[in-house]
Design an enzyme around this catalytic site. Sequence first.
Site, PDB file in Angstrom:
ATOM      1  N   THR A   1      -4.596  -0.879   2.331  1.00 52.59           N
ATOM      2  CA  THR A   1      -4.783  -0.309   3.670  1.00 52.59           C
ATOM      3  C   THR A   1      -6.216   0.127   3.911  1.00 52.59           C
ATOM      4  O   THR A   1      -6.737  -0.026   5.016  1.00 52.59           O
ATOM      5  CB  THR A   1      -3.829   0.891   3.858  1.00 52.59           C
ATOM      6  OG1 THR A   1      -2.482   0.431   3.765  1.00 52.59           O
ATOM      7  CG2 THR A   1      -4.034   1.556   5.212  1.00 52.59           C
TER       8      THR A   1
ATOM      9  N   SER B   1      -1.356  -4.790  -1.079  1.00 54.29           N
ATOM     10  CA  SER B   1      -0.939  -4.651  -2.474  1.00 54.29           C
ATOM     11  C   SER B   1       0.487  -5.123  -2.730  1.00 54.29           C
ATOM     12  O   SER B   1       0.842  -5.424  -3.875  1.00 54.29           O
ATOM     13  CB  SER B   1      -1.109  -3.207  -2.949  1.00 54.29           C
ATOM     14  OG  SER B   1      -0.197  -2.327  -2.334  1.00 54.29           O
TER      15      SER B   1
ATOM     16  N   THR C   1      -1.530   1.344  -1.558  1.00 57.07           N
ATOM     17  CA  THR C   1      -0.674   2.389  -2.123  1.00 57.07           C
ATOM     18  C   THR C   1       0.678   1.865  -2.606  1.00 57.07           C
ATOM     19  O   THR C   1       1.325   2.496  -3.441  1.00 57.07           O
ATOM     20  CB  THR C   1      -0.437   3.514  -1.094  1.00 57.07           C
ATOM     21  OG1 THR C   1       0.146   2.968   0.089  1.00 57.07           O
ATOM     22  CG2 THR C   1      -1.739   4.215  -0.755  1.00 57.07           C
ATOM     23  N   ASP C   2       1.140   0.721  -2.099  1.00 53.43           N
ATOM     24  CA  ASP C   2       2.474   0.245  -2.467  1.00 53.43           C
ATOM     25  C   ASP C   2       2.603  -0.035  -3.962  1.00 53.43           C
ATOM     26  O   ASP C   2       3.648   0.226  -4.564  1.00 53.43           O
ATOM     27  CB  ASP C   2       2.833  -1.018  -1.684  1.00 53.43           C
ATOM     28  CG  ASP C   2       3.322  -0.711  -0.272  1.00 53.43           C
ATOM     29  OD1 ASP C   2       3.415   0.482   0.075  1.00 53.43           O
ATOM     30  OD2 ASP C   2       3.610  -1.661   0.479  1.00 53.43           O
TER      31      ASP C   2
END
Length: 321
Positions: free
Chosen positions: A12, A54, A86-87
């Site tokens: 992101t 990600s 972040t995933d």
Amino acid sequence: MPELVLIDAGGTIASVPDDSGVLIGGSGAARLRDVLAAPLRDGVEERQAYAGLSEDMGFADAMQVARMMDAAASEGAAGVVVTHGTDTMEDVAFLTELFHGGAAPILFTGAQRPASLPGCDGPANLHDAVLVARDPSARGIGTAIVFGGRILPARSARKLDSSGPEAFGPHGAAIGRVDDHGVRLTAMPRRAPTFALADPEPRVEIAALGLGSSAALVDALVGDGVRGLVIEGFGRGNVPSQIVPAIERAKAAGVLVGIATHCVEGGTAPAYRSGARLAALGAVGAEDLSARKLRLLFAVALSGGRSAEEAERLVREWLAS
């Protein structure tokens, strides 16, 4: 030799909106070094490992990050900051920790809101991560996630919020804070022996259980040729009784089997009948690791064609350290 290496691994923080406003991965270098204020920017060299989001990363992409981290540390960089989606940040940070035994801090950060939206959090998180990387007290902390002002060791950090700025926790696992008054480390994380840098075994999967789950998923994965299998069970690592025979069949087929809990805290232990039966069969308890992290530990332990028996020995030694 750069003082700090900034590895752009997409996500992101480097994303852009398409014509309909949906976020997509960037197409080139994110130039995140330019976001830093001049004093922090000095001595930082930016390198790109990955440009997408990600959730699309695979082992090859994650190992590119790990190899670039290893190269930077070998060059003598005082620290490495990885900007990442972040995933799967917790996955790649933990994978990196399995290979990193040096004193240079390896710090992952990113954003929940892209630069195209008001209130984007990427610049603040990046600023904080660079501050931690430059702080002498951070020597020896290994790999950590710096996000929303908290410093969390890679072993413990998990994404708890899908959209809020304090994405990672649990808060009780934080080893320090960073804010406008600087870096305050309050603990040094538990670190375990490292593995030689090698491509993880890809045939390791997770079977997540729910109320009334049958043995079908476990049997299907074993029939499909997995070499490692992590069962994400309940509570302290409990499973429905009908799952136990399938796990016994998996062990008999030479599959490395582990049991983790869906709970964020508390870990696993053979405290109940099903958990005790799994322990007796030789299933490896995840202890404080999430199912996703136990899967990565299995994948690294099984790399290079190691047998399930040898990999199990390495996993148990790592968990006991």
